[in-house]
Design an enzyme around this catalytic site. Structure first.
Site: not given
Length: 478
Positions: A325-327, A478
């Site tokens: 999800w963060h990257g 993000f």
């Protein structure tokens, strides 16, 4: 528009004055004003992506109504999956398409084939990961019959795009925010003052701590091959305080700004670097995301009911998805994997809920055991943050191997005294306020007027001294 910009310093008072000037006329007008302000706030970044935000809002608003009024399970599932697939589809195209394309290219090259992979030359719409999760939780809750569909589009649109939380959270739930949007709000002086105090602390975290740590962290990470192990270690520590000051600073500003409008947002940080184990850390770091994954991924997968193997599988799934999800980079996935590995012993030994209350709740200082546990947890967290910050996996591994070398025992070449003193001051203030929702919350009640206002003025002076540069917040990417 950045929270730490002059533009926002002009924008906020204008919206605040107009918002409360129409208080006695109509709640609907207040909400329309907030919605218009939120769209203006978002369009200041790139007005073209405003249409994507509005489309996503319309899709989920209409899908929610159709799910609720569906006369058959087939119709209910159709609108549910339409919303889920389209939302995740947009997120996948903008955020992950190039990652999967490059990963496929690398996989094919292992077998000796060289192919040209088409990639998208687009920028990531700011806040898409956050407002997409707002919409997903709303639709899922309706599908699971937890809430009723919202029939007022203005109210729902404001829930999705409320400007304090729009671009970097916290990730709100319809069950928490929508009732506040629909309820008449009256100006509360104490709430507004508390909001200003939290905004001030958030600005201190961002401008004084995070932005100064960023200078040193960027210098060391970008030139890691030139530094000793001790300097690399201190660079990793600087990044740890950079990301905490940056992200929790944003959350503090968001919560404080929202209090000015009579709306309470979810707490997103609770002094995570005072945690005694990694499970406690994740109960205190990015709380809204952790709880989102718990409710909408961990529990649907079976939670803790599927036996030990099921618990391990579900825990790893949550951490890996959280990393992704963060990257769109393998570094984030490994970061998530490392945190899952840290968590595993606590899970297997049934000690993942050993520390619910804040450390040293009834005493001024931690015990020696608690202090060692905090230092150990912080050390493991810093090592994981290296993957979060590194350009790629190779860079992270080189950075870590550089730390664990003979040069670790040498004196760091990059050790700015002023920054170390600022961090120590920051830690002391956070420690003194650790029993509260944020460090300065009870300042008005714990200290006399002279000391309190002296502290406010010192913080304001520091913010102005270091506030010449307008640095973006890390989580904007993000």
């Amino acid at each position: 528009m950045l929270f730490n910009s002059l533009t926002f310093a002009l924008f906020l008072p204008v919206v605040f004055i107009f918002y409360w000037s129409v208080n006695k006329k109509s709640l609907k007008i207040q909400n329309i004003l907030l919605l218009g302000s939120s769209y203006f706030f978002y369009s200041c970044w790139d007005w073209r992506f405003l249409f994507l935000l509005i489309f996503s809002t319309l899709l989920d608003f209409f899908s929610g109504i159709q799910i609720e009024k569906a006369k058959s399970q087939y119709q209910k599932k159709f609108w549910f999956w339409l919303s889920i697939i389209v939302n995740l589809g947009f997120l996948g195209i903008f955020k992950y398409f190039n990652f999967f394309a490059e990963s496929l290219k690398d996989l094919i090259s292992i077998f000796g084939f060289q192919v040209n992979i088409w990639s998208l030359q687009v920028i990531l719409p700011i806040g898409i990961s956050f407002y997409t999760f707002h919409g997903l939780s709303y639709v899922i809750d309706i599908y699971k019959n937890r809430i009723k569909a919202e029939k007022n589009f203005i109210d729902y649109a404001l829930f999705v795009s409320y400007f304090p939380l729009l671009v970097a959270g916290p990730i709100e739930r319809a069950t928490h925010l929508l009732p506040q949007i629909k309820k008449k709000r009256n100006f509360n002086y104490e709430q507004a003052v508390d909001g200003l105090r939290q905004i001030l602390w958030g600005l201190f975290k961002k401008i004084v701590i995070a932005d100064n740590c960023a200078i040193q962290a960027n210098l060391i990470f970008n030139n890691s091959t030139e530094y000793s192990g001790s300097t690399l270690a201190i660079g990793a520590i600087f990044f740890a305080f950079q990301i905490y000051g940056d992200f929790s600073g944003y959350s503090d500003i968001a919560l404080g700004v929202s209090r000015l409008f009579g709306i309470e947002l979810l707490q997103n940080f609770s002094f995570p670097y005072f945690s005694r184990d990694i499970a406690e850390f994740w109960r205190r770091w990015h709380i809204s995301l952790s709880s989102w994954f718990k409710d909408y991924l961990y529990i649907p997968l079976g939670g803790s009911k599927g036996g030990r193997w099921g618990q391990v599988r579900n825990t790893f799934a949550v951490f890996l998805v959280s990393g992704f999800w963060h990257g769109a980079n393998w570094t984030f996935i490994i970061w998530g994997l490392l945190n899952a590995i840290y968590f595993l012993p606590l899970l297997l030994l049934n000690k993942n809920r050993s520390h619910i209350e804040i450390v040293a709740l009834e005493s001024k200082l931690p015990s020696i055991k608690e202090f060692v546990m905090m230092v150990t947890t912080f050390t493991f967290t810093v090592l994981a943050w290296i993957f979060f910050r590194a350009k790629n996996v190779k860079h992270a591994l080189q950075f870590i191997s550089g730390i664990f070398s003979k040069s670790f025992f040498s004196l760091p070449t990059e050790r700015p005294t002023y920054l170390i003193l600022l961090i120590l001051l920051f830690i002391v203030i956070e420690w003194l306020g650790r029993r509260n929702k944020y460090a300065l919350e009870k300042l008005e009640f714990q200290y006399n007027t002279f000391f309190r206002w002296s502290m406010y003025m010192i913080i304001i002076v520091f913010v102005f001294i270091f506030g010449a540069r307008e640095q973006e917040f890390i989580y904007f990417q993000f």
